[in-house]
Scaffold this motif. Structure first.
Motif, short mmCIF file in Angstrom:
data_model
loop_
_atom_site.label_atom_id
_atom_site.label_comp_id
_atom_site.label_asym_id
_atom_site.label_seq_id
_atom_site.Cartn_x
_atom_site.Cartn_y
_atom_site.Cartn_z
N GLY A 74 -0.54 3.93 3.90
CA GLY A 74 -0.02 4.22 2.57
C GLY A 74 -1.02 4.79 1.60
N ARG A 75 -2.27 4.89 2.01
CA ARG A 75 -3.28 5.41 1.09
C ARG A 75 -3.09 6.87 0.75
NH1 ARG A 75 -8.63 2.43 3.48
NH2 ARG A 75 -7.54 2.91 5.41
N ASP A 108 0.83 -1.21 0.00
CA ASP A 108 0.00 0.00 0.00
C ASP A 108 0.86 1.26 0.00
OD1 ASP A 108 -2.12 -1.74 0.36
OD2 ASP A 108 -2.09 -1.53 2.54
N ASN A 114 -7.52 -6.49 -7.67
CA ASN A 114 -6.88 -7.66 -7.08
C ASN A 114 -5.59 -7.30 -6.34
OD1 ASN A 114 -8.30 -9.10 -9.78
ND2 ASN A 114 -8.50 -10.19 -7.83
N GLY A 115 -5.64 -6.12 -5.70
CA GLY A 115 -4.47 -5.69 -4.93
C GLY A 115 -3.28 -5.32 -5.79
N GLN A 116 -3.51 -5.20 -7.09
CA GLN A 116 -2.42 -4.84 -7.99
C GLN A 116 -2.65 -3.41 -8.48
OE1 GLN A 116 -1.61 -8.74 -10.50
NE2 GLN A 116 -3.78 -8.40 -10.21
N ARG A 155 -6.64 0.20 -9.06
CA ARG A 155 -6.22 -0.94 -8.25
C ARG A 155 -7.22 -2.05 -8.50
NH1 ARG A 155 -3.62 -1.96 -3.23
NH2 ARG A 155 -4.75 -3.38 -1.88
N GLY A 211 -11.14 4.46 -4.72
CA GLY A 211 -10.78 3.54 -3.65
C GLY A 211 -10.13 4.23 -2.47
N TRP A 226 -7.44 6.17 -2.50
CA TRP A 226 -5.99 6.25 -2.60
C TRP A 226 -5.56 7.59 -3.18
CZ3 TRP A 226 -3.15 2.24 -0.71
CH2 TRP A 226 -3.86 1.05 -0.44
#
Lengths: 193, 544
Positions: free
Chosen positions: B376-377, B276, B433-435, B431, B467, B469
Motif C-alpha cells: 500500500g505504500r 497501509d 504512530n501508524g496514524q 504518518r 517514510g 509513502w
C-alpha cells in the motif's frame, strides 16, 4: 484504587458473561477465518480464548499497549477511559474493550492488574497478555505492525489506533486512539446495527 | 490538427507486434494474498456501463421524482432557483446490493451498486443543463461484511455546492434519500458580471461514495461510476465541425480500473486490518477481469479512471505504441501530449486517443499495466516488462472513414494569476504512530482547518512527510494550477488543470486555487482511500 465491589463486578461480568450472550447471537460469518483463537491471560489471570471468548458475536474495541509505555499509551488510556464512561453500562454487557500488551514477557497478569487499578479501569475492559508468539500473532493479524521494519521495532512509537468492530456483522473499522472520545463512541454506534 | 503523418513522426510506423505473449492471470502480483481462482483472461467482452436516462424533465422535474422513504437532506440548495441553475433534468439512483460476475470462473460477488450495477450507470451531462440526482439508499441495514449501509455521494471534479458535494459527514442511512444538485456551470458564474471562461470546462468526472471512515470499503464494494460532461467543443459528436471532433459514441470508451481479491466463495475480500493500503491480485476493467475489446482500425478515445483503493497504474500498449493524452484529471489539456506510458494514480482520470488504424484485421494488441507495486505504500518506481495485461484489443474491419480528429490545440486555461493570491497555506501529509495525519493532526469533522474567502485565490504548499509513502492528494471543488513540483516548474500535463496532486515519497508541490461561487464545507484528503479513512483528511470551508 479499584474497589472490592468493582473487582467483583469485573470477575462476574467479563469475559464469560459475554461468551454466554454470544452463544444466543446469530451465527457470525468469517470470524474463524479472520481471527486466530490463541489462549490469553487476563489481568485476573483467567485463561480466555481470543476468538471464542472475546470476539465472537460481540461489539468490541481493541488496542495494543504496554504498561511502561511513556509514549502514546498514557494519553490513549486516558482517552479510552472517557470512551468507557460515555458508553456506560453497555461496556461489559454487549460492548467489550480489550487492550493487548505489546510486551508479554514483562506485562504478566500482575502487572496488568496494577495498571488496571492505577488507571481505575472499570469492568468490561479487559487487559490481556499471553505467550510472546501469540501476542505477536495477534499484533500482526490485527494490523498493529508497521510495514517498515525499522519503524516497527521502535516500540516507543507503536501504532496508536483502536479497532472497532461488530463481529456478528463482520464489520470493522479503525480510528486513531487519540480521536475525540465522542467521535470514537459515534464510531461504535455505526457498528451497532 | 495532429495528422497521421505527425503520428508517424513520433515513431509510430507499421504495426510491430513483437510476439508478446500475455501472462495468464497470475496468482499473485506480490501484493500478498491470492484469489483461489484461475481466471482465464480475454474470454469476456469489455462491459460498457449503461448511460443513465432521466426520470423527468423540464420545469418542476424534481417535484415529479418519487419520494419513497425519508428525505435525509439537504435542507436547501444554493443557487438552485437562479437562472441557468434550475434543474431541467431529474434522475433517480437506487443504491442497493446485488450480485455481480467479475469473471465466469468466479461465483457471483455481492456488491453495493448504483442501480445495483458496477460500475454504476454513466451520466451524460452538458454544460447549461442543470440536473438533480435523487439518491435512494436501499442498502440492507443488516448488511454483513465490509461496507456500511450508509452513503454520501461525491461528484469528483464537480463545481458543486457543499450540500451536493458528498461531504463525508453528510451521510444518510438505509431507507433515506438525498438530492444532489449538479448545476453544470462554469466556475465564476455568480460573479457580476459573470467571470466564466470556457477554458475551465471539465469533461471526465466520476461519482463515488465518500462515507466518513468507510469510503474505501464502500467504493471497493462497488459504489463508483462515470459522469461525462459535454460542452460546445467537447460535444460528444465527432462529425460536428464546430467542436473538437474527438472520437465519440461507440468510439468514446470509459474504462475504470479496480484490483480485487476474492475468497473461495467468490466474495471480494477487504482487509480491514491493513491500514497501509490494500491490493488485489485480479485486475478488473469496467467490472470484468481482463476483458477483450473488439476495435475498428481507427481512433478511439479512452477515459482512464483508477478507482483504487490503493493501486497506481502505468498504462502502456504492449507493442510500445504511444498514446495521445488529451486530458489530465478529466480536464482537456492545452495541447495533446504523446506518451508511451500514462501513469494513473487513484482517482486520477486521464483521457487518451489510441489510433488502431496501423493494425491489420486480426491483430491483437494489449493495454498493459507496467507499474510495479507490492504494498500500500505506492508504486516501487520500477516498470515491469511486459507487465500485466488489462485489456486485449482485437482489431476488426472498418468500412467507413474515421472523421474524428486530434486538434493540436485543445483547452487553453485562463492565465495563472499568482500575483492575486491572498493567502498561502502549508499542508504536510504524514504518518505517526501508524496514524495518517495532515500537519500532525487527524481529521475531525467539526474542525475547520482553513477558512477560505470566496472569490479569492490561495497558494497551497502540499508536502509528503516521507517514510516512503505515496499520497495522491485530492482537493474538492476547485481545479488547481500547479506552480511547482519540488521547486521546479511543472512539466507536461501537470502544467494544465488538475484536481489530484500526486505526491511520491519526498515530493512537494505548490498549487494555486481560485475559490469561487459556492459557500460551505469541503475536504482535502489522500485518495489512497485507506489513508483517507484513517483520518488523512482536512475540512476547509469556503466563506463569504
Amino acid at each position: 484504587m479499584i474497589t472490592r465491589r468493582a473487582l467483583m463486578a469485573t470477575l462476574a461480568a467479563a469475559p464469560f458473561a459475554g461468551a454466554r450472550a454470544a452463544a444466543a447471537a446469530p451465527p457470525s460469518t468469517g470470524g474463524r477465518r479472520r481471527f486466530p483463537n490463541p489462549t490469553l491471560l487476563t489481568q485476573d489471570n483467567e485463561r480466555v480464548a481470543f476468538y471464542d471468548d472475546l470476539m465472537k458475536g460481540k461489539i468490541v474495541l481493541v488496542n495494543f499497549f504496554y504498561v511502561e509505555c511513556t509514549g502514546i499509551c498514557p494519553a490513549a488510556t486516558a482517552n479510552l477511559i472517557k470512551v468507557q464512561e460515555l458508553l456506560g453500562e453497555r461496556v461489559g454487557r454487549d460492548i467489550f474493550m480489550y487492550s493487548i500488551t505489546l510486551k508479554p514477557l514483562e506485562d504478566r497478569p500482575a502487572q496488568l492488574k496494577m495498571y488496571q487499578e492505577m488507571h481505575n479501569i472499570k469492568p468490561g475492559w479487559t487487559l490481556l497478555t499471553g505467550s510472546a508468539d501469540d501476542c505477536e500473532l495477534l499484533r500482526r493479524r490485527l494490523g498493529f505492525a508497521d510495514i517498515d521494519p525499522v519503524v516497527d521495532r521502535d516500540t516507543a512509537n507503536h501504532i496508536g489506533v483502536v479497532l472497532i468492530g461488530n463481529e456478528r456483522l463482520d464489520s470493522w473499522m479503525a480510528c486513531p486512539v487519540q480521536s475525540d472520545p465522542k467521535q470514537i463512541v459515534t464510531s461504535v454506534s455505526w457498528m451497532d446495527r | 490538427m495532429l495528422t497521421r503523418r505527425d503520428l508517424l513522426k513520433y515513431g509510430i510506423t507499421t504495426a510491430t507486434l513483437s510476439g508478446f505473449a500475455p501472462r495468464w492471470a497470475r496468482g499473485d502480483d506480490g501484493g500478498g494474498a491470492t484469489s483461489p481462482f484461475v481466471t482465464k483472461p480475454f474470454i469476456q467482452a469489455l462491459p460498457t456501463p449503461l448511460v443513465k436516462s432521466p426520470f423527468s424533465s423540464g420545469p418542476g422535474c424534481v417535484d415529479r421524482l418519487p419520494t419513497t422513504g425519508v428525505k435525509a437532506g439537504p435542507a436547501e440548495h444554493q443557487f438552485i432557483d437562479r437562472e441557468g441553475c434550475a434543474p431541467v433534468l431529474a434522475y433517480t439512483i437506487d443504491v442497493h446490493e446485488a450480485f455481480h460476475t467479475f469473471h465466469p470462473a468466479i461465483p457471483p460477488t455481492k456488491i453495493f451498486g448504483y442501480d445495483g450495477t458496477f460500475p454504476g450507470p454513466t451520466f451524460h451531462a452538458r454544460y447549461g443543463e442543470p440536473i438533480t440526482v435523487r439518491l435512494f439508499n436501499n442498502l440492507d441495514k443488516n448488511h454483513v461484511g465490509f461496507g456500511v449501509p450508509s452513503i454520501t455521494t461525491h461528484l469528483h471534479n464537480g463545481h458543486t455546492a457543499s450540500e451536493s458535494d458528498g461531504y463525508p459527514g453528510n451521510f444518510h442511512d438505509s431507507g433515506t434519500y438525498w438530492d444532489n444538485h449538479y448545476p453544470n456551470v462554469l466556475n465564476g458564474f455568480t460573479q457580476d458580471p459573470p467571470a466564466t471562461d470556457s477554458g475551465e470546462c471539465m469533461n471526465t468526472l466520476w461519482y463515488h461514495d465518500h462515507r466518513l471512515d468507510f469510503t474505501a470499503q464502500n467504493v471497493y464494494a462497488g459504489l463508483a461510476g462515470f459522469y461525462l460532461l459535454f460542452d460546445d467543443k467537447d460535444c460528444g459528436d465527432e462529425t460536428n465541425g464546430n467542436g473538437f471532433q474527438l472520437p465519440s459514441g461507440e468510439f468514446d470508451v470509459p474504462m475504470v480500473f479496480g484490483d480485487k481479491l476474492f475468497d473461495a466463495d467468490g466474495q471480494a475480500v477487504f482487509d480491514f486490518f491493513n491500514l497501509d493500503g490494500i491490493l488485489g491480485d485480479k485486475f478488473s476493467v469496467n467490472g470484468a477481469i481482463q476483458p477483450y475489446m473488439e476495435v475498428k482500425p481507427r481512433k478511439y478515445r479512452f477515459r482512464f479512471l483508477d478507482a483504487g483503493p490503493s493501486r497506481f497504474y502505468a498504462l502502456a500498449m504492449s507493442d510500445g505504441s504511444p498514446m495521445v493524452r488529451i486530458s489530465s484529471d478529466g480536464n482537456l489539456l492545452s495541447a495533446p501530449i504523446v506518451q508511451s506510458i500514462v501513469t494513473v494514480a487513484v482517482a486520477e482520470r486521464h483521457d487518451v486517443i489510441i489510433d488502431f488504424s496501423k493494425y491489420l484485421v486480426g491483430d491483437k494488441v494489449y493495454l498493459m499495466n507496467r507499474a510495479e507495486q507490492t504494498d500500500g505504500r505506492g508504486p516501487t518506481g520500477n516498470l515491469l516488462s511486459p507487465g500485466d495485461p488489462l485489456v486485449e484489443f482485437r482489431v476488426t474491419s472498418f468500412d467507413r472513414t474515421d472523421v474524428s480528429q486530434i486538434p493540436s490545440t485543445l483547452r487553453i486555461p485562463p492565465p495563472i494569476r499568482r500575483d492575486l493570491a491572498v493567502t498561502t497555506r502549508n499542508w504536510e501529509f504524514n504518518r505517526g504512530n501508524g496514524q495518517w495525519t495532515v500537519n500532525g493532526k487527524i481529521f475531525r469533522e467539526d474542525e475547520i482547518r482553513a477558512s477560505v474567502k470566496c472569490n479569492t485565490r490561495e497558494i497551497w504548499n502540499i508536502k509528503n512527510g516521507g517514510g516512503g509513502w505515496s499520497h495522491p492528494i485530492h482537493i474538492h471543488y476547485e481545479e488547481f494550477r500547479t506552480l511547482s513540483r519540488n521547486g521546479q516548474p511543472p512539466q507536461g500535463f501537470e502544467a494544465d488543470r488538475k484536481d489530484v496532486s500526486v505526491l511520491g515519497p519526498g515530493d512537494e508541490t505548490q498549487v494555486l486555487f481560485n475559490f469561487r461561487d459556492f459557500h460551505g464545507k469541503y475536504v482535502m484528503h489522500c485518495h489512497n482511500v485507506v489513508h483517507e479513512d484513517h483520518a488523512m483528511m482536512i475540512r476547509f470551508d469556503i466563506v463569504p
